[in-house]
Design a protein around this motif. Sequence first.
Motif, PDB file in Angstrom:
ATOM      1  N   UNK A   1       0.847  -1.191   0.000  1.00 20.38           N
ATOM      2  CA  UNK A   1       0.000   0.000   0.000  1.00 20.38           C
ATOM      3  C   UNK A   1       0.881   1.239   0.000  1.00 20.38           C
ATOM      4  N   UNK A   2       0.611   2.132  -0.944  1.00 18.53           N
ATOM      5  CA  UNK A   2       1.282   3.431  -1.014  1.00 18.53           C
ATOM      6  C   UNK A   2       0.204   4.494  -0.872  1.00 18.53           C
ATOM      7  N   UNK A   3       0.327   5.346   0.124  1.00 13.54           N
ATOM      8  CA  UNK A   3      -0.704   6.354   0.350  1.00 13.54           C
ATOM      9  C   UNK A   3      -0.069   7.649   0.855  1.00 13.54           C
ATOM     10  N   UNK A   4      -0.806   8.744   0.805  1.00 16.18           N
ATOM     11  CA  UNK A   4      -0.269  10.002   1.341  1.00 16.18           C
ATOM     12  C   UNK A   4       0.117   9.913   2.817  1.00 16.18           C
ATOM     13  N   UNK A   5      -0.479   8.969   3.542  1.00 16.52           N
ATOM     14  CA  UNK A   5      -0.222   8.854   4.982  1.00 16.52           C
ATOM     15  C   UNK A   5       0.960   7.949   5.309  1.00 16.52           C
ATOM     16  N   UNK A   6       1.396   7.127   4.353  1.00 17.83           N
ATOM     17  CA  UNK A   6       2.495   6.214   4.647  1.00 17.83           C
ATOM     18  C   UNK A   6       2.551   5.046   3.687  1.00 17.83           C
ATOM     19  N   UNK A   7       3.370   4.062   4.034  1.00 19.23           N
ATOM     20  CA  UNK A   7       3.579   2.880   3.212  1.00 19.23           C
ATOM     21  C   UNK A   7       3.355   1.630   4.060  1.00 19.23           C
ATOM     22  N   UNK A   8       2.884   0.580   3.420  1.00 10.19           N
ATOM     23  CA  UNK A   8       2.663  -0.668   4.165  1.00 10.19           C
ATOM     24  C   UNK A   8       2.968  -1.875   3.284  1.00 10.19           C
ATOM     25  N   UNK A   9       3.640  -2.859   3.898  1.00  5.59           N
ATOM     26  CA  UNK A   9       3.802  -4.184   3.306  1.00  5.59           C
ATOM     27  C   UNK A   9       3.127  -5.190   4.242  1.00  5.59           C
ATOM     28  N   UNK A  10       2.308  -6.057   3.682  1.00  4.92           N
ATOM     29  CA  UNK A  10       1.711  -7.149   4.448  1.00  4.92           C
ATOM     30  C   UNK A  10       2.366  -8.450   3.992  1.00  4.92           C
ATOM     31  N   UNK A  11       2.892  -9.201   4.949  1.00  2.09           N
ATOM     32  CA  UNK A  11       3.615 -10.430   4.626  1.00  2.09           C
ATOM     33  C   UNK A  11       3.078 -11.603   5.443  1.00  2.09           C
ATOM     34  N   UNK A  12       3.102 -12.774   4.832  1.00  4.08           N
ATOM     35  CA  UNK A  12       2.715 -13.997   5.531  1.00  4.08           C
ATOM     36  C   UNK A  12       3.830 -14.396   6.491  1.00  4.08           C
ATOM     37  N   UNK A  13       3.467 -14.542   7.753  1.00  2.00           N
ATOM     38  CA  UNK A  13       4.446 -14.979   8.751  1.00  2.00           C
ATOM     39  C   UNK A  13       4.401 -16.491   8.943  1.00  2.00           C
ATOM     40  N   UNK A  14       3.175 -17.053   8.934  1.00  5.26           N
ATOM     41  CA  UNK A  14       3.044 -18.471   9.281  1.00  5.26           C
ATOM     42  C   UNK A  14       1.652 -18.954   8.915  1.00  5.26           C
ATOM     43  N   UNK A  15       1.540 -20.231   8.615  1.00  6.88           N
ATOM     44  CA  UNK A  15       0.252 -20.899   8.481  1.00  6.88           C
ATOM     45  C   UNK A  15       0.128 -21.944   9.587  1.00  6.88           C
ATOM     46  N   UNK A  16      -1.110 -22.214   9.985  1.00  2.52           N
ATOM     47  CA  UNK A  16      -1.343 -23.211  11.027  1.00  2.52           C
ATOM     48  C   UNK A  16      -0.849 -24.584  10.571  1.00  2.52           C
ATOM     49  N   UNK A  17      -0.420 -25.392  11.524  1.00  2.00           N
ATOM     50  CA  UNK A  17       0.008 -26.753  11.228  1.00  2.00           C
ATOM     51  C   UNK A  17      -1.172 -27.545  10.655  1.00  2.00           C
ATOM     52  N   UNK A  18      -0.984 -28.108   9.466  1.00  2.00           N
ATOM     53  CA  UNK A  18      -2.093 -28.763   8.762  1.00  2.00           C
ATOM     54  C   UNK A  18      -2.684 -29.924   9.565  1.00  2.00           C
ATOM     55  N   UNK A  19      -1.832 -30.779  10.101  1.00  2.00           N
ATOM     56  CA  UNK A  19      -2.324 -31.952  10.827  1.00  2.00           C
ATOM     57  C   UNK A  19      -3.104 -31.550  12.074  1.00  2.00           C
ATOM     58  N   UNK A  20      -2.529 -30.650  12.879  1.00  2.00           N
ATOM     59  CA  UNK A  20      -3.220 -30.230  14.111  1.00  2.00           C
ATOM     60  C   UNK A  20      -4.532 -29.531  13.788  1.00  2.00           C
ATOM     61  N   UNK A  21      -4.533 -28.753  12.698  1.00  2.00           N
ATOM     62  CA  UNK A  21      -5.750 -28.017  12.366  1.00  2.00           C
ATOM     63  C   UNK A  21      -6.842 -28.952  11.854  1.00  2.00           C
ATOM     64  N   UNK A  22      -6.484 -29.888  10.968  1.00  2.00           N
ATOM     65  CA  UNK A  22      -7.488 -30.781  10.403  1.00  2.00           C
ATOM     66  C   UNK A  22      -8.047 -31.740  11.441  1.00  2.00           C
ATOM     67  N   UNK A  23      -7.195 -32.205  12.364  1.00  2.00           N
ATOM     68  CA  UNK A  23      -7.651 -33.174  13.359  1.00  2.00           C
ATOM     69  C   UNK A  23      -8.311 -32.523  14.561  1.00  2.00           C
TER      70      UNK A  23
END
Length: 226
Positions: free
Chosen positions: A169-191
Amino acid sequence: MTVWLIKLLLLAFAGVLFGRIAWMWWQDGRLRAARRSALFDSAEDLFSDGRKRVIETGFPRIAGTYAGQSFDLQVTPDTLNYRKLPALWVLYTLTEPQPVKATLDIMMRPRGVEPFSNFAKLPIQIEVPPGFPTDCAIRTDNAAALPDLAALLAATRALLADPQVKELVISPKGLRIVMLAEEANRTRYLLFRDAEMGAPLPRATIKTALDRLRDLAHTLASADTK
């Protein structure tokens, strides 16, 4: 051994077992909370006047000055998209006015359910210019006042090619980057539907994001003075 004594022993055993499980849950909760709150700890010393607080989600938010500019870092968990694993997004924001007259939002791989973004609220969607990633969408609030997109692409090509980057995001008020830090563990989430996330971020990851924003701010300032 009478029946009542057997019942008493069973009740005592159940009480001990319940107490043990409750203690384990409490201990696990403490460890998870400590892990979440330490997400930015590796890079706290990057900021000359860093101010950290833990918000309602248990994740930290930190603001401070890095390389002479003001930044804000916060975390947004995303558990709304039922077709994908829950995700943890980090919002890196340079909170200083920029020499642009319109907001430009570049969303990578848009799904329409990004809880961290105002992308859908911007009224104008523009055609993706040549050279930009084909899997992005671009919206603005003023198409007539956008910066030179060709020059912007040259300054952000490496950033937009990073698969962890979700939004710029580029705007008159500032700049922003959104980045993926982590996804939930697939096995723990599905079970177990366990969506716990929050492994501490490497210092290099945080510093790279801050440097990218700083460099982009310098590019915009240089273009404005020509």
